[in-house]
Design a protein around this motif. Sequence first.
Motif, mmCIF file in Angstrom:
data_model
loop_
_atom_site.group_PDB
_atom_site.id
_atom_site.type_symbol
_atom_site.label_atom_id
_atom_site.label_comp_id
_atom_site.label_asym_id
_atom_site.label_seq_id
_atom_site.Cartn_x
_atom_site.Cartn_y
_atom_site.Cartn_z
ATOM 1 N N ALA A 145 -10.837 11.373 8.576
ATOM 2 C CA ALA A 145 -10.666 9.919 8.650
ATOM 3 C C ALA A 145 -9.194 9.568 8.873
ATOM 4 O O ALA A 145 -8.285 10.251 8.401
ATOM 5 N N GLU A 146 -8.950 8.497 9.613
ATOM 6 C CA GLU A 146 -7.600 8.004 9.857
ATOM 7 C C GLU A 146 -7.538 6.524 9.502
ATOM 8 O O GLU A 146 -8.519 5.796 9.617
ATOM 9 N N VAL A 147 -6.349 6.076 9.079
ATOM 10 C CA VAL A 147 -6.139 4.703 8.659
ATOM 11 C C VAL A 147 -5.086 4.072 9.561
ATOM 12 O O VAL A 147 -4.018 4.659 9.781
ATOM 13 N N THR A 148 -5.366 2.896 10.088
ATOM 14 C CA THR A 148 -4.406 2.142 10.903
ATOM 15 C C THR A 148 -3.851 0.998 10.067
ATOM 16 O O THR A 148 -4.611 0.203 9.510
ATOM 17 N N LEU A 149 -2.513 0.913 9.991
ATOM 18 C CA LEU A 149 -1.863 -0.091 9.162
ATOM 19 C C LEU A 149 -0.937 -0.959 10.006
ATOM 20 O O LEU A 149 -0.281 -0.457 10.925
ATOM 21 N N PRO A 150 -0.844 -2.254 9.689
ATOM 22 C CA PRO A 150 0.078 -3.124 10.425
ATOM 23 C C PRO A 150 1.530 -2.766 10.112
ATOM 24 O O PRO A 150 1.880 -2.487 8.958
ATOM 25 N N GLN A 151 2.379 -2.809 11.128
ATOM 26 C CA GLN A 151 3.724 -2.264 10.979
ATOM 27 C C GLN A 151 4.664 -3.156 10.167
ATOM 28 O O GLN A 151 5.463 -2.645 9.372
ATOM 29 N N ILE A 152 4.608 -4.458 10.337
ATOM 30 C CA ILE A 152 5.551 -5.326 9.622
ATOM 31 C C ILE A 152 5.367 -5.228 8.107
ATOM 32 O O ILE A 152 6.339 -4.974 7.368
ATOM 33 N N PRO A 153 4.151 -5.384 7.573
ATOM 34 C CA PRO A 153 3.987 -5.202 6.128
ATOM 35 C C PRO A 153 4.348 -3.784 5.667
ATOM 36 O O PRO A 153 4.830 -3.597 4.556
ATOM 37 N N LEU A 154 4.128 -2.817 6.563
ATOM 38 C CA LEU A 154 4.390 -1.431 6.192
ATOM 39 C C LEU A 154 5.880 -1.114 6.172
ATOM 40 O O LEU A 154 6.392 -0.512 5.221
ATOM 41 N N ALA A 155 6.605 -1.563 7.202
ATOM 42 C CA ALA A 155 7.972 -1.073 7.397
ATOM 43 C C ALA A 155 9.062 -2.059 7.014
ATOM 44 O O ALA A 155 10.182 -1.653 6.724
ATOM 45 N N VAL A 156 8.770 -3.347 7.021
ATOM 46 C CA VAL A 156 9.822 -4.347 6.841
ATOM 47 C C VAL A 156 9.774 -5.005 5.460
ATOM 48 O O VAL A 156 10.811 -5.421 4.942
ATOM 49 N N GLN A 157 8.595 -5.074 4.870
ATOM 50 C CA GLN A 157 8.436 -5.876 3.660
ATOM 51 C C GLN A 157 8.554 -5.076 2.361
ATOM 52 O O GLN A 157 8.154 -5.533 1.294
ATOM 53 N N SER A 158 9.110 -3.892 2.451
ATOM 54 C CA SER A 158 9.566 -3.121 1.280
ATOM 55 C C SER A 158 8.476 -2.757 0.284
ATOM 56 O O SER A 158 8.736 -2.562 -0.897
ATOM 57 N N ARG A 159 7.242 -2.654 0.760
ATOM 58 C CA ARG A 159 6.184 -2.182 -0.137
ATOM 59 C C ARG A 159 6.366 -0.702 -0.435
ATOM 60 O O ARG A 159 6.856 0.057 0.402
ATOM 61 N N GLN A 160 5.920 -0.299 -1.603
ATOM 62 C CA GLN A 160 5.870 1.105 -1.970
ATOM 63 C C GLN A 160 4.427 1.574 -1.812
ATOM 64 O O GLN A 160 3.559 1.187 -2.594
ATOM 65 N N LEU A 161 4.158 2.397 -0.802
ATOM 66 C CA LEU A 161 2.832 2.953 -0.584
ATOM 67 C C LEU A 161 2.831 4.392 -1.081
ATOM 68 O O LEU A 161 3.585 5.228 -0.568
ATOM 69 N N VAL A 162 2.009 4.666 -2.078
ATOM 70 C CA VAL A 162 1.960 6.004 -2.663
ATOM 71 C C VAL A 162 0.503 6.438 -2.766
ATOM 72 O O VAL A 162 -0.409 5.609 -2.847
ATOM 73 N N SER A 163 0.302 7.734 -2.750
ATOM 74 C CA SER A 163 -1.047 8.256 -2.940
ATOM 75 C C SER A 163 -1.079 9.076 -4.219
ATOM 76 O O SER A 163 -0.041 9.492 -4.740
ATOM 77 N N THR A 164 -2.285 9.286 -4.712
ATOM 78 C CA THR A 164 -2.416 10.045 -5.953
ATOM 79 C C THR A 164 -3.607 10.977 -5.877
ATOM 80 O O THR A 164 -4.639 10.649 -5.280
ATOM 81 N N GLN A 165 -3.466 12.122 -6.475
ATOM 82 C CA GLN A 165 -4.553 13.084 -6.644
ATOM 83 C C GLN A 165 -4.685 13.281 -8.153
ATOM 84 O O GLN A 165 -3.734 13.658 -8.834
ATOM 85 N N ASN A 166 -5.853 12.952 -8.680
ATOM 86 C CA ASN A 166 -6.117 13.088 -10.116
ATOM 87 C C ASN A 166 -5.155 12.258 -10.959
ATOM 88 O O ASN A 166 -4.810 12.623 -12.091
ATOM 89 N N GLY A 167 -4.693 11.125 -10.405
ATOM 90 C CA GLY A 167 -3.861 10.221 -11.182
ATOM 91 C C GLY A 167 -2.498 10.775 -11.559
ATOM 92 O O GLY A 167 -1.863 10.284 -12.494
ATOM 93 N N ASN A 168 -2.024 11.798 -10.813
ATOM 94 C CA ASN A 168 -0.761 12.462 -11.145
ATOM 95 C C ASN A 168 -0.722 12.890 -12.616
ATOM 96 O O ASN A 168 0.334 12.889 -13.267
ATOM 97 N N VAL A 169 -1.883 13.253 -13.125
ATOM 98 C CA VAL A 169 -2.008 13.602 -14.543
ATOM 99 C C VAL A 169 -1.437 14.988 -14.809
ATOM 100 O O VAL A 169 -1.552 15.905 -13.996
ATOM 101 N N ARG A 170 -0.804 15.128 -15.953
ATOM 102 C CA ARG A 170 -0.497 16.431 -16.528
ATOM 103 C C ARG A 170 -1.451 16.586 -17.706
ATOM 104 O O ARG A 170 -1.329 15.883 -18.710
ATOM 105 N N MET A 171 -2.389 17.501 -17.580
ATOM 106 C CA MET A 171 -3.510 17.543 -18.513
ATOM 107 C C MET A 171 -3.051 17.728 -19.956
ATOM 108 O O MET A 171 -3.544 17.044 -20.858
#
Length: 361
Positions: A285-311
């Motif tokens: 699967a691929e995701v297409t994102l609008p460039q202005i909100p992505l690159a200019v508006q200073s959002r922090q886009l992060v991904s997580t696997q298992n909630g970045n948990v340390r068990m």
Amino acid sequence: MRAAVLREFNLPISVEEVELLDPDPDRVLVRTKASPFCSTDVTSFHGNLGKIPPTILGHASAGEVIEVGSRVAGIKPGQRVIVPGTPECGTCYYCGIGRPDQCSELFDLGGIYPDVARTAEGQLVSAAGCVGGYAEIMNVSKNQVFPVESDLPYDVLALLGCGITTGVGSVFNVAKVQPGDSVAVVGCGHLGLWAVQAARLAGAARIIAIEPLADRRALAGELGATDLVDPSLQDAVAAVKSATAGRGADVVIEAAGAPEAQRLALEVSRRAGTVVYSGVDHGTAEVTLPQIPLAVQSRQLVSTQNGNVRMRRDLPRYIGLLERGLLDASPIITSRYALDEINLALKKSETRDDLSGVIVF
């Protein structure tokens, strides 16, 4: 032992007797008590996540230790343990930088998982995700076994291997939601509903649940959401902005997986907000994102696997929240199935009739 073996994609899973292979000195045998049927396993069933049959699905479980290898320390027969979807070897590059959620013991395998059993005709059977929880016994790495001291039922403990850790960890560990924040949750299946509960505990002022299914949307309201949005009938972006003084949400937790939901997660966030991605649709699967909100508006886009948990760090806290009733699993465990009902559990997960259906032994 008996195991549910995926022999071919898109054909019913076969519940059969298999011969358990002898564990090597660094592995542990765990008698399985409960394994949730995750939507990820539906994707694997259809061949969309790179699994190679014959294999035993089920990537998060809870059970009781029955045997340990000669090089295993700190784990003893008789202990109650959680077997999560991610090991923590403690020695790889990622564990060394404090990111065991990306442990090389799992993610550097290239999808070639360890063999744990043999079929009656002699075929080797792997443990998908290095767990293989849809079987009476798991043969797992010592780095994927975490003893717990809790009287919580095994079906609840099993959710701490994937669903709870991902949903709650997305809020606490990744987004680091603060009191007074506005939080939008895109997708209110089991992950999203854990995120709703965690956002409530974090003190979020507004929790906006975006979910097209009415029963899931209503449950989100019961578990702490302050605003309920049906994206199939409403303009979700306008609804979130209306609830947040026209800005958009401070934090967005994406828990749906569909590419259009991941784009929506960006669109409902405010400038300089945080968007946390946790869902997966399929392997290509691929995701297409609008460039202005992505690159200019200073959002922090992060991904997580298992909630970045340390068990070892997070399990005691999450168990405590469950024991005190601050996190509630009762409405999220919607069905319990015997191993022989594995294909029914698969169907109910795929049709979204279940939030979390759990295989119990």
